[in-house]
Design an enzyme around this catalytic site. Sequence first.
Site, PDB file in Angstrom:
ATOM      1  N   GLU A  13       1.089  -1.266   0.011  1.00 12.67           N
ATOM      2  CA  GLU A  13      -0.038   0.140  -0.102  1.00 12.67           C
ATOM      3  C   GLU A  13       0.721   1.381  -0.014  1.00 12.67           C
ATOM      4  OE1 GLU A  13      -2.205   3.272   0.280  1.00 12.67           O
ATOM      5  OE2 GLU A  13      -0.199   2.752   1.596  1.00 12.67           O
ATOM      6  N   ARG A 463      -0.427  -4.280  10.183  1.00 16.44           N
ATOM      7  CA  ARG A 463       0.823  -4.126  10.858  1.00 16.44           C
ATOM      8  C   ARG A 463       2.043  -3.937  11.737  1.00 16.44           C
ATOM      9  NH1 ARG A 463      -2.346  -3.507   6.490  1.00 16.44           N
ATOM     10  NH2 ARG A 463      -1.563  -4.914   4.497  1.00 16.44           N
ATOM     11  N   SER A 486       4.039   1.389   9.570  1.00 17.91           N
ATOM     12  CA  SER A 486       4.812   1.476   9.045  1.00 17.91           C
ATOM     13  C   SER A 486       6.011   2.684   9.287  1.00 17.91           C
ATOM     14  CB  SER A 486       4.112   1.081   7.520  1.00 17.91           C
ATOM     15  OG  SER A 486       3.637   0.495   7.293  1.00 17.91           O
TER      16      SER A 486
END
Lengths: 551, 312
Positions: A13, A463, A486
Amino acid sequence: MARVVVDPIPRIEGHLRIEVEIQNGKVKDAWSSGTLFRGLEIILQGRDPRDAHLLTQRSCGVCTLVHSLAGVRAVEDALKIQIPPNARIVRNLTHAAQNMHDHPVHFYQLCALDWVDVVSALKAEPGKTADLSNAVSGRPQSKKYYEGLKGKLKAFVDSGQLGPFANAYWGHPDYKLPPEANLMAVGHYLDNLRQQVHAAQMTAIWGAKNPHLQGHLPGGVTVIQQLDADRIAHYLYMLKEQIAFIEEVYIPDLLAVAGFYKHWAKIGGNKNFLAFGDFAEGDKEPETFYFPRGAILNGELKLAPVDVSKITEDVSHAWYEGDKPLHPSVGETKPLMGDALKGAKPDTNGKYTWLKAPRYEDKVMEVGPLAQCLVSYVGGNKEIKENVDGALKKLQVGPDALFSTLGRLAARGIKCLVNAKRAEKWTMDLIENIKKGDTKTFTSYKLDESTSGMGAGLADVARGSLGHWINIEKGKIKNYQQVVPSTWNLGPADAKGQKGPVENALIGTPVADPKKPLEILRTVHSFDPCIACAVHVIDPHTNEVYKFRVS
Amino acid sequence: MDKSFDVPERLAVKGVTRRDFMKFCGFMATVLGLPLSFAPRIAEAVAAKRPTVVWLQFAECTGCAESFIRTTYPWAADIVLDVLNVAYFETIMAAAGDQAEQVLDDVVNKEKGKYIAIMEGAIPTKDNGVYGQIHGKTFLEIAKKVGQNAAAVICVGNCACSGGVQAAAPNPTGAKSIAEATGLKTVNLNGCPPNADNMVATVVHFLLLGKLPALDDKGRPLFAYQYLIHDNCERRGHFENEEFVKEFGDEGAAKGWCLYKVGCKGPETHNNCPIIKWNQGTNWPIGAGHPCIGCSEPGFWDNMSPFYVQKS
């Protein structure tokens, strides 16, 4: 010495660029760059705090509802709102469904092509493929099925229009699966496209739609009339289907792939891990978290406590002003603009990314399913421990193997399975509450021009560890900050020269052919990057609001 | 391409029967507002050719791409993979870096005027667009070049159609819609995200009739956006009876009354959500007791907020 730039990194993404320096066939140094800046935190300022979760959810449409979760929790923390048990359960169920969607999609759609050679599948013998699927898969297919699949794949390749499979690294020497395993995986790649549609339906049952649910709000959830037997049964039925897919297809495939790539159990590891924990099973947090909160330091399987106030962010290599790591309470963040930005061209000796470098006690921390698994392993989650031990035994490797690219992929599957199975219990808890006549899903609260407060919304999501910090003044958002998984994983080096987790994991990776850096994709994808939300601007606790000059 | 390799056969491999496929085509006819007799023509259009599609992503969150893979029947995603030649789509493509760039260059140079460009995300324009780059080029450069050479540009989602969330006040990066940033005429599938069924229906319309569907004044296909949410809402009767939810969790909420007074923007929002719903008809926002936030209207982040307050 060769410099290799991979831009774009596909099957993630967001927009990510990876640069590496290769010496004697190995990565000597690496730089991770986020190449998009959106400025959502600035946009949040001055808005109604109740709207924050809807806007922050647009940080990412892949791990869609998680920012809504952190957003409502931040406001609830600031206003000291205790949500009813049913709201907690409904959120847990939609969040679990999101993981059932996200993790298999990551494995099959985003990272499988790093390990599975689609072109090699054309050499598979259908009979042998059926034998293999009988031996390793919970959903064996017939020789006839594989004849058909191979025939169609051949026609697809012969058509010359390879679509998403064009121009890839097929035939690379480190593709190790036999043709039959590749063909089997192609079948499951297609099966997953169906499975994910159903997982998305599960979040829609109480979250209205997927992506971008509409069903949370500060105070609880909006469903109340809809908490009926029909929808609960619908969820439960679909949950069984998801668990079956994870157990019969996803986990066996993970183990089968891992069996052929054992050398990757020594590549791409880190030593420090952070997990905020999530899935409360009672009012007390973090004490009742199913996945506990904690840290792992220096690669030792020992639980270290976590103090969220020890998080700092460093911007020495990011396109922001400032040169020393600051605690959020005294920090100020200013994105470079105009001439100072120098076109936002990555300079590996200077600034090269829109991601900041979060640190915990000045240490580089990896977050994500592997961190959640390791912390749960030593933190008393017996289902995680059983499953991790079982996988290690099957592969005949020690716990050290977890600290690797392969360990990261395996942990994601294990967490997904354990999470899904626990959702059965939560569904039963919901039924018990309703039986007792408790149908409450929302807690009232006051929010007007006199309302002020600061709060943190922490979550541990697909994540990794996610934090939203909000500062409400006079009923409006004064400041908002997201420190997202991230950013932890794909952020740059800090002022001390400590590389970020993905950069560190890449160093030492063998690269057989610098023109086809497949090995780089493997490690980068193992982190499941989600870059659109990783780019940030404003600090949560500062009273200095940086104003943009909008030209 | 091998003509015998038709869609129903390709799908049979994945357990999709010819009957299922025809059902899909019938459903598409319905979404497009065409008579059911069009289903065989849709089947033919879908099966006959594989036009090249490039799907570009700019300042976005990938929610529209994710929505797209939640197509109306589980097999519709397979149909799309099989029907189109999706040459460039970063979310799913195998190729990376220079090789990925090569694929895009080839399409633009060799299939000029023949490919469909689907665009997701807004274009940051401030400081010459440096806030968004791929392969060292700004989104602005890429959108112009790929868009100018395409047969059609279909924008998916509010960001590409109207600037979306990053264009909300104070719009720090000068984010603009594709049409504003490039000057191109675009079909706009507004929504945050748009419903997958409407995306597929738009592409099918193009394949079937060789042209784009009729649009409203905002570039949105009439087949989906001619309806007001309010006019087809299952709670409309409660609005007429003045039975309103006054606060979440109250008696009205437990009875499924109208959400207008807790901020529902249904009366000003054009979309077919109440008709086709979301995720295979599983649910939709008002069905979950949550107000419509007006996400298929341009500028909704500013014009429709605060979302939980009745619009005066």
